[in-house]
Scaffold this motif. Structure first.
Motif, mmCIF file in Angstrom:
data_model
loop_
_atom_site.group_PDB
_atom_site.id
_atom_site.type_symbol
_atom_site.label_atom_id
_atom_site.label_comp_id
_atom_site.label_asym_id
_atom_site.label_seq_id
_atom_site.Cartn_x
_atom_site.Cartn_y
_atom_site.Cartn_z
ATOM 1 N N VAL A 129 0.788 -1.006 0.073
ATOM 2 C CA VAL A 129 0.081 -0.106 0.071
ATOM 3 C C VAL A 129 0.741 1.177 -0.023
ATOM 4 N N GLY A 145 0.636 5.727 -0.034
ATOM 5 C CA GLY A 145 -0.369 6.691 -0.073
ATOM 6 C C GLY A 145 0.214 7.915 0.575
ATOM 7 N N LEU A 167 -5.251 11.408 6.771
ATOM 8 C CA LEU A 167 -5.050 10.506 5.612
ATOM 9 C C LEU A 167 -5.460 11.296 4.544
ATOM 10 N N THR A 176 -4.988 6.570 -0.237
ATOM 11 C CA THR A 176 -4.172 5.406 -0.346
ATOM 12 C C THR A 176 -4.461 4.805 -1.490
ATOM 13 N N ASN A 213 3.532 7.555 2.453
ATOM 14 C CA ASN A 213 3.541 6.506 3.491
ATOM 15 C C ASN A 213 3.666 5.104 2.624
#
Length: 122
Positions: free
Chosen positions: A33, A35, A47, A50, A96
């Protein structure tokens, strides 16, 4: 060791666009993943979006319809196309990634980039 290197931040007027890039490098076995998160002054990191290696996307409500996340699996790179930017989008944007590396092949670890400043003027 795994590193995330971001680029593309800057200053833009409201309504403008910016594109962020983040490249992961190192002993990567799988890059599950990737993001983007952001942190405005005095606020918690939140956030933004992602995307999994299979292309499943999760966007924050605040950016839906304006920001587009994509990735190039061959290059271990994630992009964030930011359109119709607003002053409230001003923040440090952090890349990330959840990666399994050859250094730690039995578990997924979370890595962060150094952050890139995005400033939207009104």
């Amino acid at each position: 060791q795994v590193q995330l290197v971001e680029s593309g931040g800057g200053l833009v007027q409201a309504g403008g666009s910016l594109r962020l890039s983040c490249a992961a490098s190192g002993s990567i076995l799988s890059n599950n993943v990737m993001g983007w998160y952001r942190q405005a002054p005095g606020k918690q990191r939140e956030l933004v979006a992602t995307i999994t290696s299979g292309g499943t996307i999760n966007n924050a409500d605040s950016v839906k319809g304006r920001f587009i996340i994509s990735r190039d699996n061959a290059k271990n790179t994630v992009y964030l196309q930011m359109n119709s930017l607003k002053p409230e989008d001003t923040a440090v944007y952090f890349c990330n990634a959840r990666i399994v590396s050859s250094i730690s092949p039995l578990r997924e670890n979370t890595y962060w980039g150094q952050g890139t400043q995005v400033t939207v003027s009104s």
